[in-house]
Design a protein around this motif. Structure first.
Motif, PDB file in Angstrom:
ATOM      1  N   VAL A 185       0.823  -1.210   0.000  1.00 40.24           N
ATOM      2  CA  VAL A 185       0.000   0.000   0.000  1.00 40.24           C
ATOM      3  C   VAL A 185       0.859   1.262   0.000  1.00 40.24           C
ATOM      4  O   VAL A 185       0.454   2.293  -0.535  1.00 40.24           O
ATOM      5  CB  VAL A 185      -1.024   0.000   1.161  1.00 40.24           C
ATOM      6  N   ASP A 186       2.063   1.187   0.551  1.00 40.82           N
ATOM      7  CA  ASP A 186       2.956   2.350   0.564  1.00 40.82           C
ATOM      8  C   ASP A 186       3.478   2.701  -0.822  1.00 40.82           C
ATOM      9  O   ASP A 186       4.039   3.774  -1.014  1.00 40.82           O
ATOM     10  CB  ASP A 186       4.127   2.122   1.521  1.00 40.82           C
ATOM     11  N   ARG A 187       3.266   1.833  -1.806  1.00 37.45           N
ATOM     12  CA  ARG A 187       3.700   2.105  -3.180  1.00 37.45           C
ATOM     13  C   ARG A 187       2.604   2.769  -4.017  1.00 37.45           C
ATOM     14  O   ARG A 187       2.819   3.093  -5.178  1.00 37.45           O
ATOM     15  CB  ARG A 187       4.182   0.813  -3.834  1.00 37.45           C
ATOM     16  N   VAL A 188       1.423   2.982  -3.420  1.00 39.70           N
ATOM     17  CA  VAL A 188       0.343   3.683  -4.114  1.00 39.70           C
ATOM     18  C   VAL A 188       0.690   5.162  -4.136  1.00 39.70           C
ATOM     19  O   VAL A 188       0.853   5.792  -3.096  1.00 39.70           O
ATOM     20  CB  VAL A 188      -1.020   3.461  -3.427  1.00 39.70           C
ATOM     21  N   LYS A 189       0.825   5.713  -5.326  1.00 41.03           N
ATOM     22  CA  LYS A 189       1.244   7.110  -5.478  1.00 41.03           C
ATOM     23  C   LYS A 189       0.088   8.085  -5.525  1.00 41.03           C
ATOM     24  O   LYS A 189       0.229   9.228  -5.114  1.00 41.03           O
ATOM     25  CB  LYS A 189       2.116   7.268  -6.730  1.00 41.03           C
ATOM     26  N   CYS A 190      -1.065   7.661  -6.061  1.00 35.35           N
ATOM     27  CA  CYS A 190      -2.212   8.567  -6.099  1.00 35.35           C
ATOM     28  C   CYS A 190      -3.453   7.836  -6.578  1.00 35.35           C
ATOM     29  O   CYS A 190      -3.385   6.703  -7.064  1.00 35.35           O
ATOM     30  CB  CYS A 190      -1.934   9.782  -6.979  1.00 35.35           C
ATOM     31  N   LEU A 191      -4.575   8.537  -6.425  1.00 31.28           N
ATOM     32  CA  LEU A 191      -5.846   8.129  -7.008  1.00 31.28           C
ATOM     33  C   LEU A 191      -6.155   9.124  -8.115  1.00 31.28           C
ATOM     34  O   LEU A 191      -6.282  10.325  -7.858  1.00 31.28           O
ATOM     35  CB  LEU A 191      -6.958   8.142  -5.951  1.00 31.28           C
ATOM     36  N   TYR A 192      -6.261   8.634  -9.347  1.00 29.39           N
ATOM     37  CA  TYR A 192      -6.599   9.466 -10.507  1.00 29.39           C
ATOM     38  C   TYR A 192      -8.073   9.278 -10.807  1.00 29.39           C
ATOM     39  O   TYR A 192      -8.559   8.144 -10.931  1.00 29.39           O
ATOM     40  CB  TYR A 192      -5.751   9.057 -11.725  1.00 29.39           C
ATOM     41  N   THR A 193      -8.793  10.390 -10.944  1.00 32.93           N
ATOM     42  CA  THR A 193     -10.216  10.314 -11.238  1.00 32.93           C
ATOM     43  C   THR A 193     -10.655  11.467 -12.133  1.00 32.93           C
ATOM     44  O   THR A 193     -10.056  12.538 -12.121  1.00 32.93           O
ATOM     45  CB  THR A 193     -11.051  10.302  -9.930  1.00 32.93           C
ATOM     46  N   VAL A 194     -11.695  11.227 -12.905  1.00 34.66           N
ATOM     47  CA  VAL A 194     -12.364  12.264 -13.695  1.00 34.66           C
ATOM     48  C   VAL A 194     -13.739  12.432 -13.049  1.00 34.66           C
ATOM     49  O   VAL A 194     -14.648  11.653 -13.301  1.00 34.66           O
ATOM     50  CB  VAL A 194     -12.484  11.858 -15.182  1.00 34.66           C
ATOM     51  N   PRO A 195     -13.900  13.435 -12.167  1.00 33.60           N
ATOM     52  CA  PRO A 195     -15.113  13.508 -11.350  1.00 33.60           C
ATOM     53  C   PRO A 195     -16.361  14.072 -12.024  1.00 33.60           C
ATOM     54  O   PRO A 195     -17.466  13.821 -11.561  1.00 33.60           O
ATOM     55  CB  PRO A 195     -14.694  14.401 -10.180  1.00 33.60           C
ATOM     56  N   THR A 196     -16.228  14.820 -13.089  1.00 33.97           N
ATOM     57  CA  THR A 196     -17.388  15.412 -13.757  1.00 33.97           C
ATOM     58  C   THR A 196     -17.473  14.909 -15.187  1.00 33.97           C
ATOM     59  O   THR A 196     -16.530  15.080 -15.954  1.00 33.97           O
ATOM     60  CB  THR A 196     -17.283  16.958 -13.767  1.00 33.97           C
ATOM     61  N   GLY A 197     -18.595  14.284 -15.532  1.00 36.64           N
ATOM     62  CA  GLY A 197     -18.748  13.764 -16.890  1.00 36.64           C
ATOM     63  C   GLY A 197     -17.664  12.749 -17.206  1.00 36.64           C
ATOM     64  O   GLY A 197     -17.060  12.785 -18.271  1.00 36.64           O
ATOM     65  N   GLN A 198     -17.423  11.845 -16.270  1.00 34.55           N
ATOM     66  CA  GLN A 198     -16.321  10.889 -16.363  1.00 34.55           C
ATOM     67  C   GLN A 198     -16.281  10.217 -17.736  1.00 34.55           C
ATOM     68  O   GLN A 198     -17.310   9.816 -18.261  1.00 34.55           O
ATOM     69  CB  GLN A 198     -16.460   9.849 -15.240  1.00 34.55           C
ATOM     70  N   ASN A 199     -15.118  10.155 -18.288  1.00 30.50           N
ATOM     71  CA  ASN A 199     -14.906   9.553 -19.604  1.00 30.50           C
ATOM     72  C   ASN A 199     -14.347   8.152 -19.375  1.00 30.50           C
ATOM     73  O   ASN A 199     -13.311   8.024 -18.751  1.00 30.50           O
ATOM     74  CB  ASN A 199     -13.914  10.418 -20.386  1.00 30.50           C
ATOM     75  N   PRO A 200     -15.022   7.096 -19.783  1.00 31.61           N
ATOM     76  CA  PRO A 200     -16.088   7.004 -20.774  1.00 31.61           C
ATOM     77  C   PRO A 200     -17.505   6.882 -20.221  1.00 31.61           C
ATOM     78  O   PRO A 200     -18.449   6.855 -20.989  1.00 31.61           O
ATOM     79  CB  PRO A 200     -15.729   5.735 -21.519  1.00 31.61           C
ATOM     80  N   SER A 201     -17.703   6.787 -18.914  1.00 39.00           N
ATOM     81  CA  SER A 201     -19.034   6.467 -18.385  1.00 39.00           C
ATOM     82  C   SER A 201     -20.008   7.637 -18.389  1.00 39.00           C
ATOM     83  O   SER A 201     -21.217   7.431 -18.413  1.00 39.00           O
ATOM     84  CB  SER A 201     -18.915   5.928 -16.955  1.00 39.00           C
ATOM     85  N   GLY A 202     -19.519   8.866 -18.290  1.00 34.22           N
ATOM     86  CA  GLY A 202     -20.379  10.034 -18.214  1.00 34.22           C
ATOM     87  C   GLY A 202     -20.848  10.361 -16.807  1.00 34.22           C
ATOM     88  O   GLY A 202     -21.551  11.343 -16.604  1.00 34.22           O
ATOM     89  N   ALA A 203     -20.465   9.563 -15.823  1.00 33.76           N
ATOM     90  CA  ALA A 203     -20.900   9.783 -14.439  1.00 33.76           C
ATOM     91  C   ALA A 203     -20.288  11.065 -13.868  1.00 33.76           C
ATOM     92  O   ALA A 203     -19.164  11.434 -14.194  1.00 33.76           O
ATOM     93  CB  ALA A 203     -20.487   8.604 -13.565  1.00 33.76           C
TER      94      ALA A 203
END
Length: 148
Positions: free
Chosen positions: A77-95
């Protein structure tokens, strides 16, 4: 940092966070499914990409916590560098991530001292009836957020 646009900023952020000579040891968490442009940068770097379940309201907090628990049990878990997300109109889902969901995800990110990389090119196009989702750095906690 100075960039020539959001794609350039994304490429630079990924290179800085998970690239380099130890890239194979690094882990990045991403929406599942995630933006194919992000994968085009991440896959050649050779880092481990862990998809986090999403639904119509964005990242599922329980799935994020379960993934982090699994990575803890693996001892990485210490090797996890970040959480990448597209929070508005997520591509490809649109959520679009709701404010409540965003708070829950941000609580988990803070608990694990992770960087949250929000790629939000569609924020100004939001036209939903619900409250406008703020970027996570607006919450009343120390900010672990980089906003593109």
């Amino acid at each position: 940092a100075v960039s020539s646009g959001s794609q350039d900023a994304l490429a630079k952020a990924f290179e800085m966070l998970v690239g380099g000579e130890h890239a194979a040891d690094n882990i990045i968490l991403v929406d599942a499914p995630t933006y194919s442009g992000a994968l085009a940068y991440l896959q050649p770097l050779g880092c481990r990409i862990e998809g986090i379940e999403t639904d119509g309201q964005g990242i599922v907090p329980e799935a994020l916590q379960a993934t982090l628990d699994e990575l803890t049990s693996e001892g990485v878990v210490d090797r996890v560098k970040c959480l990448y997300t597209v929070p508005t109109g997520q591509n490809p889902s649109g959520a679009t991530t709701t404010v409540e969901r965003k708070r829950a995800v941000y609580d988990i990110v803070c608990k694990h001292d992770l960087l949250l990389l929000e790629d939000d090119p569609y924020w100004f196009l939001y036209y939903g009836a619900d409250e406008m989702p703020a970027d996570a750095s607006a919450f009343e906690r120390p900010s672990n957020t980089s906003y593109l």
